[in-house]
Design an enzyme around this catalytic site. Structure first.
Site, PDB file in Angstrom:
ATOM      1  N   GLY A 284       0.787  -1.217   0.000  1.00  0.00           N
ATOM      2  CA  GLY A 284       0.000   0.000   0.000  1.00  0.00           C
ATOM      3  C   GLY A 284       0.823   1.272   0.000  1.00  0.00           C
ATOM      4  CG  ASP A 285       3.712   4.335   1.044  1.00  0.00           C
ATOM      5  OD1 ASP A 285       4.566   4.786   0.266  1.00  0.00           O
ATOM      6  OD2 ASP A 285       3.086   5.054   1.834  1.00  0.00           O
ATOM      7  CG  ASP A 286       7.529   4.531  -1.802  1.00  0.00           C
ATOM      8  OD1 ASP A 286       7.086   4.864  -2.912  1.00  0.00           O
ATOM      9  OD2 ASP A 286       7.835   5.349  -0.918  1.00  0.00           O
TER      10      ASP A 286
END
Length: 494
Positions: A284-286
């Site tokens: 859900g991010d990098d």
């Protein structure tokens, strides 16, 4: 990984046609016999394959458990210390007793904890030196999702205070510091942080401290993490901090691609001599974010991330980027290679992000053999990522971005292939593009976007580069010199 829907209509028609012909086929006894014979042969073949390595019990195949290799002179099972893998019993004390036993074996080569198949619920626990944590196939370490059981720790010294809240931060589910010779491996067992409760409380602003990572190892060396799955971390998933000589290989990292905030996959932070290879990451991010401290605290700590090789990865990030550098890079980042990278169905592919006040530098970065599939923006450099720990940062501390190469970049379904947004304060210098061809979703002009960039293009690339870059032929001879490196052609509207 992606489903091609272009043939679904044709498939539906063929399926209806097949239903119409089945009764006709079955009216022929020869055809019916042939079908039955093929089915019988196939069932025997499947049965024979199933019983290899197993045995038949009351008509069902029970596959023999895959033997656990002994990787240390002494090996324990978690059950030897009272562990119960029913998903309900709390196993924190069992892990602590097992690790305590291993801590006494350092001079004898250390010890190994085997986590058998099962669901092993636990609160956070600490590793020790000369230790192997081995997760068997179908073994799942489950993080207790009640923050009252998670210890509080001092803020990271290069961040000044908890990343989300001032003051102490929650520790990680699996933690280690000041250690040497640590191995976390297995037959692709899983460490599951059960982050859903944490994400919900974060969105509802019900947490008073920064969330903890799933696995965090600090001030340590000789670390190997391989052949496991990490999923649903409360916060960053795998966070080596100020560590040396790290190998991460054959690791799968998973979290929902939305509504799982800050679940970065791997965050090397002030680390050196690191290899990340043969991994799949969808979070859900990098997927990966290389860091080295935040503003004045990172500048004072002064530990760069350096000598990092990232290769043979498949990654996805619908919220952030596949591989990022920054934005917390105040200690510096240099000598990083990213090669053989596939980024699919993502918001951005590779990104460097920083801002005035960061200080530090990003230099000697090589991207090689990148593939983008259905990515909104391919290559991003952003110099106004204005998020700061407090008002005490030095606004005159300007980061340096230079010596960055992109060699062999291909893809399709990309909206903006390049967006390099330098500024008069923070220009981007000595950028090289060579062998690039990217299929586009929008046939607009100015999709290769630049501002305050100096560099070169070697040979022909597609799409056409911005005017800021010098043009060289394949032999390295200057063909056209840029009239100005300060041309601004940034458009965030598409």
């Amino acid at each position: 990984m992606m489903v091609d829907t272009s043939n679904l209509g044709r498939f539906h028609y063929q399926r209806l046609d097949f239903k119409r012909w089945v009764p006709i086929l079955l009216t022929s006894h020869k055809t019916l016999f042939t079908i039955l014979w093929i089915a019988a042969f196939a069932s025997v073949f499947v049965w024979q394959r199933s019983v290899v390595g197993g045995f038949l019990v009351f008509g069902r195949v029970a596959v023999a458990a895959r033997p656990i290799p002994k990787l240390r002179p002494v090996a324990f099972n978690l059950t030897d210390f009272g562990g119960v893998g029913d998903g309900v019993t709390l196993n924190t004390e069992a892990f602590e007793r097992a690790i305590s036993a291993i801590s006494k074996l350092g001079k004898k080569g250390g010890g190994q904890i085997n986590v058998p198949p099962g669901r092993w619920l636990t609160a956070p626990f600490n590793l020790t030196s000369h230790m192997t944590l081995f997760l068997a196939e179908d073994a799942v370490i489950l993080g207790l999702d009640d923050e009252k059981y998670w210890p509080l720790m001092p803020p990271l010294p290069s961040y000044g205070y908890g990343r989300e809240h001032p003051g102490p931060r929650y520790g990680s589910l699996i933690h280690g510091q000041n250690l040497k010779d640590i191995v976390i491996t297995g037959h692709n067992g899983t460490i599951n942080g059960q982050g859903q409760a944490w994400w919900k409380k974060h969105r509802q602003k019900r947490l008073n401290h920064t969330r903890g990572p799933l696995v965090q190892i600090m001030w340590s060396s000789d670390i190997v993490i391989t052949n496991i799955t990490l999923r649903d971390s409360p916060f960053w998933t795998l966070h080596p901090y100020d560590c040396k000589n790290i190998t991460i290989k054959h690791v799968t990292i998973l979290a929902p691609v939305s509504k799982a905030p800050n679940t970065d996959g791997i965050d090397p932070d002030s680390c050196e001599d690191m290899l990340i290879e043969d991994c799949y990451i969808s979070t859900g991010d990098d997927a990966i974010a290389i860091k080295s401290g935040w503003d004045q605290y990172g500048i004072a700590y002064g530990r760069p991330s350096k000598n990092i090789m990232i290769r043979n990865l498949v990654v996805r990030s619908m919220v952030s980027a596949g591989v990022s550098i920054g934005s917390e890079m105040s200690g510096g980042v240099f000598n990083v290679t990213v090669e053989n990278l596939l980024v699919w169905d993502s918001r951005r592919a590779v990104r460097i992000k920083t801002a005035p006040g960061r200080g530090g530098y990003v230099r000697q970065i090589t991207y090689r053999n990148l593939t983008f599939e259905n990515v909104r923006v391919g290559i991003v450099m952003k110099t106004d990522y204005n998020e700061h720990p407090d008002d005490g940062y030095d606004r005159t501390a300007l980061p340096i971005l230079k010596d960055i190469s992109f060699i062999t970049v291909h893809g399709h379904g990309v909206r903006v292939p390049v967006r390099i947004h330098g500024s008069e304060e923070i220009p981007v210098r000595n950028v090289t593009f060579q062998d690039m061809s990217i299929g586009l979703t929008y046939k607009k002009k100015h999709i290769f976007q630049c501002a305050f960039v100096q560099g070169r293009v070697i040979g022909a690339i597609f799409p056409a580069p911005c005017e800021n870059l010098d043009r060289y032929n394949e032999q390295g001879q200057l063909v056209k010199h840029s009239a100005s490196h300060n041309v601004t052609d940034i458009d965030y509207d598409f």
